[in-house]
Scaffold this motif. Structure first.
Motif, mmCIF file in Angstrom:
data_model
loop_
_atom_site.group_PDB
_atom_site.id
_atom_site.type_symbol
_atom_site.label_atom_id
_atom_site.label_comp_id
_atom_site.label_asym_id
_atom_site.label_seq_id
_atom_site.Cartn_x
_atom_site.Cartn_y
_atom_site.Cartn_z
ATOM 1 N N TRP A 1 0.829 -1.204 0.000
ATOM 2 C CA TRP A 1 0.000 0.000 0.000
ATOM 3 C C TRP A 1 0.870 1.264 0.000
ATOM 4 N N GLN A 2 1.907 1.232 0.822
ATOM 5 C CA GLN A 2 2.798 2.386 0.898
ATOM 6 C C GLN A 2 3.487 2.619 -0.436
ATOM 7 N N MET A 3 3.903 1.536 -1.088
ATOM 8 C CA MET A 3 4.549 1.659 -2.391
ATOM 9 C C MET A 3 3.588 2.258 -3.421
ATOM 10 N N LEU A 4 2.340 1.810 -3.401
ATOM 11 C CA LEU A 4 1.358 2.354 -4.340
ATOM 12 C C LEU A 4 1.186 3.858 -4.163
ATOM 13 N N GLU A 5 1.201 4.309 -2.914
ATOM 14 C CA GLU A 5 1.029 5.733 -2.658
ATOM 15 C C GLU A 5 2.203 6.559 -3.175
ATOM 16 N N TRP A 6 3.369 5.954 -3.251
ATOM 17 C CA TRP A 6 4.551 6.672 -3.724
ATOM 18 C C TRP A 6 4.728 6.591 -5.244
ATOM 19 N N ILE A 7 4.059 5.647 -5.885
ATOM 20 C CA ILE A 7 4.183 5.517 -7.336
ATOM 21 C C ILE A 7 3.334 6.584 -8.012
ATOM 22 N N ALA A 8 3.958 7.397 -8.862
ATOM 23 C CA ALA A 8 3.232 8.482 -9.530
ATOM 24 C C ALA A 8 2.400 7.977 -10.703
ATOM 25 N N ALA A 9 2.783 6.846 -11.274
ATOM 26 C CA ALA A 9 2.046 6.289 -12.410
ATOM 27 C C ALA A 9 0.860 5.472 -11.911
ATOM 28 N N PRO A 10 -0.154 5.273 -12.724
ATOM 29 C CA PRO A 10 -1.268 4.402 -12.341
ATOM 30 C C PRO A 10 -0.762 2.995 -12.039
ATOM 31 N N ALA A 11 -1.172 2.434 -10.909
ATOM 32 C CA ALA A 11 -0.701 1.120 -10.487
ATOM 33 C C ALA A 11 -1.824 0.351 -9.803
ATOM 34 N N LEU A 12 -1.867 -0.953 -10.057
ATOM 35 C CA LEU A 12 -2.871 -1.837 -9.478
ATOM 36 C C LEU A 12 -2.192 -3.064 -8.903
ATOM 37 N N VAL A 13 -2.798 -3.663 -7.886
ATOM 38 C CA VAL A 13 -2.419 -4.997 -7.417
ATOM 39 C C VAL A 13 -3.554 -5.932 -7.788
ATOM 40 N N LEU A 14 -3.226 -6.996 -8.528
ATOM 41 C CA LEU A 14 -4.218 -7.958 -8.998
ATOM 42 C C LEU A 14 -4.016 -9.301 -8.325
ATOM 43 N N GLY A 15 -5.110 -10.008 -8.103
ATOM 44 C CA GLY A 15 -5.041 -11.377 -7.627
ATOM 45 C C GLY A 15 -5.016 -12.349 -8.790
ATOM 46 N N HIS A 16 -4.890 -13.643 -8.487
ATOM 47 C CA HIS A 16 -4.766 -14.632 -9.561
ATOM 48 C C HIS A 16 -6.054 -14.781 -10.360
ATOM 49 N N ARG A 17 -7.191 -14.338 -9.802
ATOM 50 C CA ARG A 17 -8.466 -14.363 -10.535
ATOM 51 C C ARG A 17 -8.690 -13.075 -11.335
ATOM 52 N N LEU A 18 -7.719 -12.179 -11.344
ATOM 53 C CA LEU A 18 -7.802 -10.873 -11.980
ATOM 54 C C LEU A 18 -8.700 -9.907 -11.211
ATOM 55 N N ASP A 19 -8.874 -10.181 -9.906
ATOM 56 C CA ASP A 19 -9.534 -9.218 -9.039
ATOM 57 C C ASP A 19 -8.581 -8.062 -8.749
ATOM 58 N N VAL A 20 -9.109 -6.839 -8.730
ATOM 59 C CA VAL A 20 -8.312 -5.669 -8.351
ATOM 60 C C VAL A 20 -8.340 -5.584 -6.828
ATOM 61 N N LEU A 21 -7.191 -5.826 -6.204
ATOM 62 C CA LEU A 21 -7.097 -5.861 -4.749
ATOM 63 C C LEU A 21 -6.686 -4.518 -4.157
ATOM 64 N N ALA A 22 -5.955 -3.720 -4.920
ATOM 65 C CA ALA A 22 -5.494 -2.411 -4.439
ATOM 66 C C ALA A 22 -5.167 -1.548 -5.653
ATOM 67 N N TRP A 23 -5.238 -0.236 -5.490
ATOM 68 C CA TRP A 23 -4.960 0.682 -6.575
ATOM 69 C C TRP A 23 -4.599 2.039 -5.988
ATOM 70 N N ASN A 24 -3.897 2.840 -6.780
ATOM 71 C CA ASN A 24 -3.543 4.174 -6.294
ATOM 72 C C ASN A 24 -4.432 5.229 -6.973
ATOM 73 N N ARG A 25 -4.251 6.465 -6.565
ATOM 74 C CA ARG A 25 -5.104 7.557 -7.062
ATOM 75 C C ARG A 25 -4.970 7.756 -8.572
ATOM 76 N N PRO A 26 -3.761 7.741 -9.146
ATOM 77 C CA PRO A 26 -3.662 7.862 -10.603
ATOM 78 C C PRO A 26 -4.414 6.759 -11.348
ATOM 79 N N ALA A 27 -4.426 5.547 -10.797
ATOM 80 C CA ALA A 27 -5.174 4.460 -11.442
ATOM 81 C C ALA A 27 -6.662 4.760 -11.443
ATOM 82 N N ALA A 28 -7.152 5.338 -10.347
ATOM 83 C CA ALA A 28 -8.561 5.704 -10.281
ATOM 84 C C ALA A 28 -8.891 6.767 -11.329
ATOM 85 N N GLY A 29 -7.956 7.697 -11.543
ATOM 86 C CA GLY A 29 -8.195 8.737 -12.527
ATOM 87 C C GLY A 29 -8.139 8.242 -13.956
ATOM 88 N N LEU A 30 -7.283 7.252 -14.219
ATOM 89 C CA LEU A 30 -7.116 6.770 -15.585
ATOM 90 C C LEU A 30 -8.115 5.677 -15.937
#
Length: 333
Positions: free
Chosen positions: A153-182
Motif C-alpha cells: 500500500w505504501q509503495m502504491l502511494e509513492w508511485i506516480a504512475a497508475p498502479a494496481l495490485v491484482l489477484g490470480h483471478r484478476l480481481d483488483v485488490l489495491a490501486w492508487n489515485r492515478p489508477a482511479a483517474g485513468l
C-alpha cells in the motif's frame, strides 16, 4: 458402464498397464495426485483439461510441418493424429492415449518434453502441460480475499504512475489515485465487480472502449487457464469461469481454444471518456512471497501525448476537474 465409472476404475495407470513405456510407475498414483481437491473433481478438472489442451495443440500442427506425409487423402482430424504424435514423441500409441486421457500422473519429464517438442509448444505451454499431466499432490488455494501488505500500500502511494495490485483471478485488490483517474474508481464498485475479466467481457460500456477487445479477451482467457491449472480446487475461480462462459460467447469461444500464458508487458489501447483514444504501456511483476499477487504499472513513452496525460492525472489536475458523478474515493477497498 459409464465413461466416468470406467475412468475412475482404470485411473492410476498401474505398473502392469504402463510398464512397456516405463514412465507411469506406481499403482494409485492418480488418487494421491488429487489429494486436497477431491478425487472425482480433480479427475474432471485435470483429465478433461489435459485432453482438450493436447487435442487443441495437435490440431494446429500439420504433418508436413514435422516431416510426416499427409497420406494423400482427406483426414478425419485436423493436424496430427494420436499415432503420429506418439511416433514423434517416441512412445507407444496406447501410452499416449492414456496420457491424453489424464491417466498417467507419474509421466516422466523426458516424455513430456518429447510431446512438447513434437507439438512445438512455447515455454508457457510447456509449463501448462506439466501442471495438467502431473499436478501437485496438494494444492493451497489462496484466500478468498487476499490481504495486501502494508508495505505494498505504501509503495502504491509513492508511485506516480497508475498502479494496481491484482489477484490470480484478476480481481483488483489495491490501486492508487492515478489508477482511479485513468481507469476508473474501483472504490465505488462492490468487491465482486472489481474484476478485470468480468468488467471487460460483461460490461458493454467498458468493452466498447477497447479497440483490441478480442486480443484482450484472449489474454484474460489465457491467464485464467493457467490459474485454473495451478489452483484446481479454487471454487471462486471455477465460479468466475462458469459465469464468463455462460454470459460471454466470446469468452466461451476462446476458452475452447485453450490459450495459455501470462503477459509481463505490452501496450493497451482504450478510449478514455475524457482524453479519447490512448495507447499506454504496462509492466507486470509478481509480488513475493505470494506469487498469486501481481503489480501492474501503466506508463507512457517520453514526450508522448500519453505521458502528458499521465502527468496531469498524477498532479490531480484532471481529478480536480472531474465532472460531478465521477467520484474519486480512497483507494483502500
Amino acid at each position: 458402464m459409464s465413461r466416468m465409472a470406467w475412468r475412475a476404475r482404470d485411473f492410476g495407470c498401474r505398473r502392469d498397464r504402463c510398464a512397456s513405456d516405463g514412465d507411469c510407475s506406481g499403482s494409485g498414483g492418480g488418487r494421491a495426485a488429487g489429494r486436497g481437491v477431491g478425487w472425482v473433481r480433480w479427475l474432471w478438472l485435470t483429465g478433461s483439461a489435459l485432453a482438450g489442451f493436447l487435442r487443441s495443440r495437435r490440431a494446429r500442427v500439420r504433418p508436413g510441418d514435422v516431416g510426416l506425409p499427409d497420406g494423400g487423402g482427406p483426414r478425419r482430424v485436423r493436424g496430427l493424429r494420436r499415432e503420429e504424435l506418439a511416433s514423434l514423441a517416441g512412445v507407444s500409441v496406447d501410452y499416449y492415449v492414456r496420457l491424453e486421457q489424464g491417466r498417467c500422473p507419474n509421466v516422466s519429464d523426458a516424455v513430456l518434453s518429447a510431446v512438447a517438442t513434437a507439438l512445438r509448444l512455447d515455454r508457457a505451454e510447456r509449463d501448462h502441460l506439466v501442471r495438467l499431466a502431473r499436478p501437485p499432490r496438494s494444492v493451497t488455494v489462496p484466500q478468498d480475499r487476499l490481504d495486501v501488505r502494508a508495505g505494498v500500500w505504501q509503495m502504491l502511494e509513492w508511485i506516480a504512475a497508475p498502479a494496481l495490485v491484482l489477484g490470480h483471478r484478476l480481481d483488483v485488490l489495491a490501486w492508487n489515485r492515478p489508477a482511479a483517474g485513468l481507469i476508473g474508481d474501483f472504490g465505488v464498485l462492490a468487491p465482486a465487480d472489481r474484476n478485470l475479466a468480468r468488467r471487460h467481457l460483461l460490461d458493454t460500456e467498458i468493452s466498447r472502449r477497447s479497440p483490441d477487445r478480442e486480443f484482450v479477451s484472449r489474454e484474460f482467457v489465457a491467464h485464467l487457464r493457467v490459474a485454473a491449472a495451478r489452483y484446481p480446487g479454487d471454487t471462486r475461480l471455477s465460479a468466475l469461469i462458469d459465469e464468463l462462459r455462460a454470459h460471454s460467447a466470446e469468452f466461451a469461444r476462446e476458452w475452447e481454444q485453450h490459450p495459455v500464458g501470462t503477459h509481463s508487458h505490452g501496450v493497451k489501447r482504450f478510449d478514455h471518456p475524457v482524453f479519447g483514444m490512448l495507447a499506454m504501456s504496462y509492466e507486470i511483476t509478481h509480488l513475493p512471497p505470494d506469487s498469486a499477487q501481481m503489480l501492474l504499472i501503466i506508463t507512457a513513452p517520453a514526450g508522448s501525448r500519453e505521458e502528458q496525460i499521465l502527468q496531469q492525472i498524477a498532479t490531480d489536475t484532471y481529478l480536480e476537474t472531474t465532472p460531478a458523478g465521477t467520484p474519486v474515493t480512497p483507494t483502500r477497498g
